[in-house]
Design a protein around this motif. Structure first.
Motif, PDB file in Angstrom:
ATOM      1  N   VAL A 139       0.843  -1.192   0.000  1.00 53.43           N
ATOM      2  CA  VAL A 139       0.000   0.000   0.000  1.00 53.43           C
ATOM      3  C   VAL A 139       0.879   1.244   0.000  1.00 53.43           C
ATOM      4  CG1 VAL A 139      -1.737   1.304   1.293  1.00 53.43           C
ATOM      5  CG2 VAL A 139      -1.840  -1.199   1.237  1.00 53.43           C
ATOM      6  N   LYS A 140       0.578   2.167  -0.896  1.00 55.31           N
ATOM      7  CA  LYS A 140       1.324   3.423  -0.955  1.00 55.31           C
ATOM      8  C   LYS A 140       0.944   4.298   0.231  1.00 55.31           C
ATOM      9  CE  LYS A 140       1.408   3.608  -6.028  1.00 55.31           C
ATOM     10  NZ  LYS A 140       0.919   4.378  -7.208  1.00 55.31           N
ATOM     11  N   MET A 141       1.933   4.985   0.795  1.00 52.63           N
ATOM     12  CA  MET A 141       1.696   5.902   1.907  1.00 52.63           C
ATOM     13  C   MET A 141       2.172   7.296   1.483  1.00 52.63           C
ATOM     14  SD  MET A 141       0.429   3.963   4.376  1.00 52.63           S
ATOM     15  CE  MET A 141       0.698   4.862   5.898  1.00 52.63           C
ATOM     16  N   ILE A 142       1.259   8.229   1.387  1.00 47.23           N
ATOM     17  CA  ILE A 142       1.591   9.577   0.925  1.00 47.23           C
ATOM     18  C   ILE A 142       0.848  10.603   1.779  1.00 47.23           C
ATOM     19  CG2 ILE A 142       1.562  11.190  -1.038  1.00 47.23           C
ATOM     20  CD1 ILE A 142       1.410   8.728  -2.889  1.00 47.23           C
ATOM     21  N   ALA A 143       1.547  11.615   2.235  1.00 47.84           N
ATOM     22  CA  ALA A 143       0.902  12.688   2.998  1.00 47.84           C
ATOM     23  C   ALA A 143       0.136  13.587   2.029  1.00 47.84           C
ATOM     24  CB  ALA A 143       1.950  13.507   3.744  1.00 47.84           C
ATOM     25  N   THR A 144      -1.051  14.018   2.415  1.00 45.59           N
ATOM     26  CA  THR A 144      -1.855  14.830   1.506  1.00 45.59           C
ATOM     27  C   THR A 144      -1.240  16.215   1.270  1.00 45.59           C
ATOM     28  OG1 THR A 144      -3.314  15.417   3.357  1.00 45.59           O
ATOM     29  CG2 THR A 144      -4.036  13.645   1.896  1.00 45.59           C
ATOM     30  N   ARG A 145      -0.351  16.666   2.136  1.00 47.64           N
ATOM     31  CA  ARG A 145       0.355  17.925   1.850  1.00 47.64           C
ATOM     32  C   ARG A 145       1.277  17.751   0.642  1.00 47.64           C
ATOM     33  NH1 ARG A 145       5.662  18.639   5.556  1.00 47.64           N
ATOM     34  NH2 ARG A 145       6.012  16.456   6.115  1.00 47.64           N
ATOM     35  N   GLU A 146       1.849  16.554   0.495  1.00 43.12           N
ATOM     36  CA  GLU A 146       2.663  16.251  -0.685  1.00 43.12           C
ATOM     37  C   GLU A 146       1.780  16.288  -1.932  1.00 43.12           C
ATOM     38  OE1 GLU A 146       5.871  15.430  -1.212  1.00 43.12           O
ATOM     39  OE2 GLU A 146       6.696  14.979   0.781  1.00 43.12           O
ATOM     40  N   SER A 147       0.602  15.722  -1.809  1.00 42.28           N
ATOM     41  CA  SER A 147      -0.353  15.705  -2.919  1.00 42.28           C
ATOM     42  C   SER A 147      -0.710  17.123  -3.330  1.00 42.28           C
ATOM     43  CB  SER A 147      -1.621  14.958  -2.504  1.00 42.28           C
ATOM     44  OG  SER A 147      -1.308  13.767  -1.821  1.00 42.28           O
ATOM     45  N   ILE A 201     -13.280  21.168   2.034  1.00 43.83           N
ATOM     46  CA  ILE A 201     -12.929  19.838   1.533  1.00 43.83           C
ATOM     47  C   ILE A 201     -11.807  19.253   2.384  1.00 43.83           C
ATOM     48  CG2 ILE A 201     -12.169  18.484  -0.455  1.00 43.83           C
ATOM     49  CD1 ILE A 201     -13.181  20.748  -2.254  1.00 43.83           C
ATOM     50  N   ASN A 202     -12.001  18.016   2.825  1.00 39.54           N
ATOM     51  CA  ASN A 202     -11.023  17.328   3.673  1.00 39.54           C
ATOM     52  C   ASN A 202     -10.704  15.968   3.048  1.00 39.54           C
ATOM     53  OD1 ASN A 202      -9.430  16.766   5.946  1.00 39.54           O
ATOM     54  ND2 ASN A 202     -11.159  15.903   7.084  1.00 39.54           N
ATOM     55  N   PRO A 203      -9.767  15.921   2.096  1.00 35.79           N
ATOM     56  CA  PRO A 203      -9.502  14.685   1.347  1.00 35.79           C
ATOM     57  C   PRO A 203      -8.880  13.581   2.195  1.00 35.79           C
ATOM     58  CG  PRO A 203      -7.899  16.368   0.781  1.00 35.79           C
ATOM     59  CD  PRO A 203      -8.931  17.037   1.631  1.00 35.79           C
ATOM     60  N   SER A 204      -9.154  12.341   1.775  1.00 36.96           N
ATOM     61  CA  SER A 204      -8.727  11.178   2.550  1.00 36.96           C
ATOM     62  C   SER A 204      -7.388  10.603   2.128  1.00 36.96           C
ATOM     63  CB  SER A 204      -9.790  10.075   2.449  1.00 36.96           C
ATOM     64  OG  SER A 204      -9.952   9.665   1.095  1.00 36.96           O
ATOM     65  N   ASP A 205      -6.947  10.893   0.901  1.00 42.27           N
ATOM     66  CA  ASP A 205      -5.676  10.322   0.441  1.00 42.27           C
ATOM     67  C   ASP A 205      -5.108  11.122  -0.718  1.00 42.27           C
ATOM     68  OD1 ASP A 205      -7.193   9.623  -1.801  1.00 42.27           O
ATOM     69  OD2 ASP A 205      -6.605   7.506  -1.788  1.00 42.27           O
ATOM     70  N   ASP A 206      -4.027  10.626  -1.283  1.00 43.77           N
ATOM     71  CA  ASP A 206      -3.324  11.304  -2.372  1.00 43.77           C
ATOM     72  C   ASP A 206      -4.213  11.524  -3.589  1.00 43.77           C
ATOM     73  OD1 ASP A 206      -0.782  12.063  -3.915  1.00 43.77           O
ATOM     74  OD2 ASP A 206      -1.422  10.293  -5.040  1.00 43.77           O
ATOM     75  N   VAL A 207      -4.918  10.499  -4.008  1.00 45.09           N
ATOM     76  CA  VAL A 207      -5.789  10.588  -5.185  1.00 45.09           C
ATOM     77  C   VAL A 207      -6.854  11.653  -4.983  1.00 45.09           C
ATOM     78  CG1 VAL A 207      -7.466   9.353  -6.608  1.00 45.09           C
ATOM     79  CG2 VAL A 207      -5.376   8.190  -5.864  1.00 45.09           C
ATOM     80  N   GLU A 208      -7.485  11.601  -3.829  1.00 44.73           N
ATOM     81  CA  GLU A 208      -8.576  12.529  -3.546  1.00 44.73           C
ATOM     82  C   GLU A 208      -8.068  13.956  -3.372  1.00 44.73           C
ATOM     83  OE1 GLU A 208     -12.376  11.134  -1.750  1.00 44.73           O
ATOM     84  OE2 GLU A 208     -11.364  11.939   0.034  1.00 44.73           O
TER      85      GLU A 208
END
Length: 315
Positions: free
Chosen positions: A4-12, A139-146
């Protein structure tokens, strides 16, 4: 099974701005001397002439963004949630919200998962503050894609938008061809007949894990991702509340003013339903490793499942 990929949404957030900047020449990014932390430095590297470092002066930065928006630019104001929603609240309210200007607020480092920075920087009140501003989309996204989809949607939406991002890396859960992001529309991630759990942000992936534990203990939980707190997907919330008759909300935010409050207000007016709000109670955070804090405040999968099982046994 792939890892599973782990990415902080600030990076996104930083990556999405850089990608969008290639297409949209009127997109500008403002930062308050935190480009390395908010990841707007990624945009700055690609488009230095469209990145404005306003220094540690968040209120002034908000005013500058308001002015830029009246000149045909689409500014993304970027700083920690504590400063974006807290320190600059008056300017956000009066300079952006009141005239309903086309400014986007990229608030990173939200919630207790800021970790070692401690209570002064762990903003658990920002959604509540922004919900009070008329016309503000949250908006409060749940992951990188979102998160990436949310940045694009925010740009395309005409009006003020508050985007909430985290410091901690989280699992990528929306990496599938069926995924579609739409402002104001929740997403069912897991079907269930016993209870409905509405989750947002970092807590969505933890809630999905918790649902597996609940299933093993005879509780069939439906999980719905509410990425847009305002406008809330009222139709979906009411429909699912009526279906199961038992609602939980889960958020890395105070239980006062956030997702839990929004859902409770709606159900109280239109469909009285038993509801439990899981989140940060009426307390400040504290310094410590992010994952340990999430565990202590029972916002990890173990804590969420424990709380729900305890309540279901007492019913």
């Amino acid at each position: 099974m792939s890892e599973v990929k782990m990415i902080a949404t600030r990076e996104s957030y930083g990556n999405a701005l850089a990608e969008l900047g290639k297409e949209k020449e009127n997109l500008v990014v403002l930062d308050a001397d935190l480009a390395a932390a908010t990841k707007t430095g990624i945009f700055k590297k690609a488009f230095p002439e469209r990145h404005i470092d306003c220094g540690i002066a968040e209120a002034n930065m908000t005013g500058i963004a308001a002015g830029l928006s009246t000149c045909g630019k689409v500014p993304f104001v970027s700083t920690f949630a504590m400063f974006a929603a807290g320190r600059a609240y008056e300017q956000v309210r009066n300079s952006i919200g009141y005239p309903h200007l086309n400014v986007k607020i990229g608030a990173t480092h939200a919630g207790i998962s800021v970790g070692e920075d401690g209570a002064t920087h762990q903003c658990n009140e920002d959604i509540g503050l922004m919900r009070e501003i008329p016309g503000m989309v949250i908006i409060n996204p749940s992951d990188d894609v979102e998160a990436k989809a949310a940045v694009r949607a925010a740009y395309e939406y005409v009006g003020p938008v508050y985007l909430r991002f985290g410091r901690l890396a989280v699992p990528v859960i929306n990496d599938n061809p069926e995924y579609k992001f739409e402002i104001g529309k929740g997403v069912e991630l897991r079907k269930g007949k016993d209870i409905t759990i509405f989750a947002t942000g970092l807590c969505v992936s933890e809630t999905l894990k918790a649902a597996e534990t609940l299933a093993a203990n005879g509780i069939d939980a439906q999980v719905i991702n509410i990425h847009t707190i305002k406008p809330l997907d009222e139709e979906l919330v009411l429909k699912e509340a009526k279906q199961t008759g038992r609602v939980y909300t889960v958020e890395e935010h105070s239980i006062i003013g956030g997702l839990g409050s929004a859902v409770a207000e709606l159900l109280g007016e239109k469909c009285p339903t038993k509801i439990t709000r899981i989140g940060v109670k009426d307390v400040f955070g504290e310094s410590g490793p992010a994952k340990e804090l999430l565990h202590k405040y029972e916002l990890d999968a173990e804590g969420i499942a424990k709380r729900i099982m305890e309540e279901q046994k007492s019913c």
